[in-house]
Design a protein around this motif. Structure first.
Motif, mmCIF file in Angstrom:
data_model
loop_
_atom_site.group_PDB
_atom_site.id
_atom_site.type_symbol
_atom_site.label_atom_id
_atom_site.label_comp_id
_atom_site.label_asym_id
_atom_site.label_seq_id
_atom_site.Cartn_x
_atom_site.Cartn_y
_atom_site.Cartn_z
ATOM 1 N N THR A 188 -13.220 -12.086 14.348
ATOM 2 C CA THR A 188 -12.706 -11.729 13.031
ATOM 3 C C THR A 188 -11.588 -10.698 13.127
ATOM 4 O O THR A 188 -10.556 -10.817 12.472
ATOM 5 N N LEU A 189 -11.792 -9.686 13.973
ATOM 6 C CA LEU A 189 -10.785 -8.627 14.091
ATOM 7 C C LEU A 189 -9.461 -9.191 14.592
ATOM 8 O O LEU A 189 -8.396 -8.860 14.071
ATOM 9 N N VAL A 190 -9.538 -10.050 15.596
ATOM 10 C CA VAL A 190 -8.298 -10.595 16.162
ATOM 11 C C VAL A 190 -7.676 -11.610 15.196
ATOM 12 O O VAL A 190 -6.479 -11.566 14.903
ATOM 13 N N GLY A 246 0.811 -1.209 0.000
ATOM 14 C CA GLY A 246 0.000 0.000 0.000
ATOM 15 C C GLY A 246 0.847 1.262 0.000
ATOM 16 O O GLY A 246 2.061 1.217 0.206
ATOM 17 N N ILE A 247 0.170 2.398 -0.234
ATOM 18 C CA ILE A 247 0.855 3.675 -0.085
ATOM 19 C C ILE A 247 1.162 3.863 1.394
ATOM 20 O O ILE A 247 0.602 3.186 2.254
ATOM 21 N N ALA A 248 2.049 4.823 1.693
ATOM 22 C CA ALA A 248 2.583 4.971 3.048
ATOM 23 C C ALA A 248 1.492 5.023 4.112
ATOM 24 O O ALA A 248 1.579 4.344 5.138
ATOM 25 N N ALA A 249 0.436 5.801 3.857
ATOM 26 C CA ALA A 249 -0.617 5.962 4.861
ATOM 27 C C ALA A 249 -1.305 4.623 5.149
ATOM 28 O O ALA A 249 -1.561 4.277 6.301
ATOM 29 N N LEU A 250 -1.569 3.858 4.089
ATOM 30 C CA LEU A 250 -2.227 2.570 4.263
ATOM 31 C C LEU A 250 -1.345 1.600 5.046
ATOM 32 O O LEU A 250 -1.821 0.819 5.865
ATOM 33 N N ARG A 251 -0.049 1.658 4.772
ATOM 34 C CA ARG A 251 0.872 0.779 5.497
ATOM 35 C C ARG A 251 0.818 1.042 6.982
ATOM 36 O O ARG A 251 0.821 0.123 7.795
ATOM 37 N N ILE A 252 0.765 2.335 7.324
ATOM 38 C CA ILE A 252 0.731 2.692 8.744
ATOM 39 C C ILE A 252 -0.570 2.204 9.366
ATOM 40 O O ILE A 252 -0.570 1.605 10.448
ATOM 41 N N VAL A 253 -1.692 2.421 8.672
ATOM 42 C CA VAL A 253 -2.983 1.964 9.178
ATOM 43 C C VAL A 253 -2.945 0.444 9.403
ATOM 44 O O VAL A 253 -3.357 -0.063 10.453
ATOM 45 N N ALA A 254 -2.419 -0.286 8.428
ATOM 46 C CA ALA A 254 -2.362 -1.740 8.528
ATOM 47 C C ALA A 254 -1.529 -2.161 9.729
ATOM 48 O O ALA A 254 -1.881 -3.069 10.481
ATOM 49 N N ARG A 255 -0.419 -1.463 9.899
ATOM 50 C CA ARG A 255 0.483 -1.807 10.981
ATOM 51 C C ARG A 255 -0.149 -1.573 12.353
ATOM 52 O O ARG A 255 -0.042 -2.403 13.255
ATOM 53 N N THR A 289 -3.765 -13.412 10.999
ATOM 54 C CA THR A 289 -3.707 -13.907 9.631
ATOM 55 C C THR A 289 -2.892 -12.972 8.741
ATOM 56 O O THR A 289 -2.149 -13.412 7.870
ATOM 57 N N ALA A 290 -3.030 -11.665 8.976
ATOM 58 C CA ALA A 290 -2.289 -10.694 8.174
ATOM 59 C C ALA A 290 -0.785 -10.925 8.319
ATOM 60 O O ALA A 290 -0.045 -10.908 7.331
ATOM 61 N N GLU A 291 -0.337 -11.159 9.554
ATOM 62 C CA GLU A 291 1.088 -11.398 9.770
ATOM 63 C C GLU A 291 1.534 -12.707 9.120
ATOM 64 O O GLU A 291 2.646 -12.808 8.598
ATOM 65 N N ILE A 292 0.656 -13.704 9.147
ATOM 66 C CA ILE A 292 0.993 -14.989 8.520
ATOM 67 C C ILE A 292 1.123 -14.814 7.005
ATOM 68 O O ILE A 292 2.101 -15.256 6.398
ATOM 69 N N PHE A 293 0.148 -14.142 6.402
ATOM 70 C CA PHE A 293 0.213 -13.910 4.947
ATOM 71 C C PHE A 293 1.439 -13.069 4.586
ATOM 72 O O PHE A 293 2.104 -13.317 3.584
ATOM 73 N N ARG A 294 1.713 -12.072 5.413
ATOM 74 C CA ARG A 294 2.863 -11.208 5.119
ATOM 75 C C ARG A 294 4.146 -12.038 5.079
ATOM 76 O O ARG A 294 4.946 -11.930 4.150
ATOM 77 N N TYR A 308 -3.349 -1.480 12.983
ATOM 78 C CA TYR A 308 -4.408 -2.478 13.153
ATOM 79 C C TYR A 308 -3.821 -3.803 13.650
ATOM 80 O O TYR A 308 -4.305 -4.387 14.625
ATOM 81 N N ILE A 309 -2.774 -4.260 12.977
ATOM 82 C CA ILE A 309 -2.189 -5.557 13.326
ATOM 83 C C ILE A 309 -1.693 -5.562 14.772
ATOM 84 O O ILE A 309 -2.000 -6.466 15.558
#
Lengths: 223, 244
Positions: A101-103, A52-61, A108-113, A63-64
């Motif tokens: 789902t949120l947790v 993602g663009i920088a802002a999205l990366r931060i949001v994702a991070r 899952t995001a870290e696993i996929f990453r 969240y995770i």
């Protein structure tokens, strides 16, 4: 009363089986729905975090990290008991699905990453140079390889989500555990609880064995 | 014949390290150009910039008059430019046949039947037709690299870039890959080959570029470069690689 009659009372078990069954159906619905939504959410967040663009990366991070830090039980209680104060009233099923789902999505995001990062750079380059678009590259080349790598940890995560569905009983969710405690109260006998424990084990043991098998075969087949 | 690749004043920095220094280069349609030079001289970076696997820092590159830059143009450029890598980079989860069919189906929108027909023809051409249903890991390095060449050819590119295509191969497999490339050079496709195979360069190239320190030091026919190099650095390099 003997031990057998107390914990493994056949009559009580048969009487309360219908109640346990309705609980089991709810548990499985809740588990599968949360696992499915968690996988989609996790994949989306992983892609945001990596590409993602920088802002999205931060949001994702954020969240995770946030949803890996908050205890599931706390999150569940906040959603069910605190959100109504700002006008958001969710059913116990919706609250439990949302919390799980949120947790699950964060893990899952870290696993996929990790799976996507394990794919050699040359695979991305070969796909790009052939003219594949970014979605084509991901769908045809990168994700099939990444998913293969992450199936064992993803299965592990599924086991955790299934187990964590039992927490939903604290928000009045008529799941397997809740129904078992009800049945115990009605029958004045703990057999339904033992039955519920046995059912959890029966469902999850095969998955646990599956993960062990993945781990064994991955060790042998390292290519 | 027209110019197919044109580079003007191309610079490339990795941090503070200058990998390319003011590259000016024109390559004609159908020309076979071999790029030689010591490791770290910028040879690979040069061809990786042509297909924008590396973003160049300054200057301009045109492929068939289309500027190489992010966006709509890049799609056009990548359709016309194929690349063969040192490490093959075949897709390990697909059969050999599927590797060759994928891009024509996805990018050129060929029907699967047509794509398979083309893929089988190409696999015959590189001598791998009997392994079509195998997976890359079941093939030798030389076979994998020939599949990679077929995969690049399946897009019918105007330009083929080779990034040290034989450097990762066991010595006994170098010949089979060079044979395929030699045959390819006669078909009129434009080739830019980064290589350490001096024999191949001498025999197949229309033109040889010698690079050092991110710049093109000397360029000429194979005879000029190998038999009477003008620059001291070219002489020193050739002396080192030809007499070891």
């Amino acid at each position: 009363m003997g031990l057998i009659e107390t914990f493994f009372n056949a009559k009580v078990f048969v009487e309360t089986l219908p109640l346990l069954w309705t609980g089991l159906v709810v548990t499985i619905e809740l588990g599968l729905l949360s696992i499915g939504l968690g996988l989609l959410l996790g994949l989306a967040v992983a892609l945001m975090r990596l590409f993602g663009i920088a802002a999205l990366r931060i949001v994702a991070r954020i969240y995770i990290d946030l949803f890996r830090s908050i205890p599931l039980l706390v999150l569940l209680i906040v959603i069910y008991y605190a959100l109504p104060f700002i006008g958001i009233r969710l059913s116990s099923f919706a609250s439990a699905t949302l919390a799980l789902t949120l947790v699950s999505g964060a893990y899952t995001a870290e696993i996929f990453r990790a799976g996507i990062e394990a794919i050699p750079k040359g695979q991305f380059e070969a796909a790009k140079v052939l003219g594949l678009s970014w979605p084509q590259m991901m769908v045809d080349v990168i994700l099939p390889q990444a998913v293969k790598i992450v199936i064992p940890p993803l299965t592990n995560n599924c086991i955790n989500v299934m187990k964590d569905t039992a927490l939903a009983s604290v928000v009045a969710m008529p799941d397997l555990l809740k129904q078992a405690t009800q049945a115990q109260a009605l029958a004045a006998n703990p057999t339904p609880l033992i039955g519920a424990a046995a059912i959890y084990i029966l469902i999850l043991w095969p998955l646990v064995l599956l993960v062990s098998r993945f781990e064994r075969t991955l060790k042998v087949d390292t290519r | 014949m027209g110019t197919i690749i044109s580079m003007r004043g191309v610079d490339k920095y990795f941090g503070r390290f200058q990998a390319l220094n003011g590259i000016d280069l024109d390559i004609a349609e159908g020309e076979v150009v071999c790029v030689i030079g010591p490791s770290g001289s910028g040879k690979s970076t040069l061809i990786r910039c042509i297909t924008l696997l590396e973003n160049f820092t300054a200057g301009e590159i045109l492929v068939d008059t289309v500027p190489v830059r992010e966006g709509r143009e890049l799609e056009l450029v990548r359709r016309e430019v194929g690349m063969v890598f040192q490490s093959f980079n075949l897709f390990p989860h697909m059969t050999v046949l599927r590797n060759v069919m994928l891009a024509p189906i996805r990018v050129r929108r060929l029907s699967p039947a047509k794509a398979e027909e083309r893929a089988r023809d190409l696999l015959i051409r590189v001598g791998i037709d009997e392994q079509a249903q195998k997976y890359p890991s079941q093939l030798s390095g030389g076979q994998q690299q020939r599949v990679a060449i077929a995969r690049a050819l399946a897009m019918e590119p105007k330009v083929l870039l080779f990034d040290e295509p034989t450097s990762a191969l066991d010595p006994e497999m170098v010949g089979e890959v060079l044979d395929v490339m030699r045959a390819l050079a006669r078909t009129g496709v434009t080739m830019v080959v980064v290589t350490h195979e001096m024999g191949f360069a001498r025999q197949v190239a229309d033109r040889v570029l010698f690079m050092d320190g991110g710049a093109i030091v000397e360029t000429g026919t194979p005879q000029q470069i190998f038999d009477s190099p003008r620059e001291e650095r070219t002489r020193a390099f050739l002396k080192a690689v030809l007499h070891h």
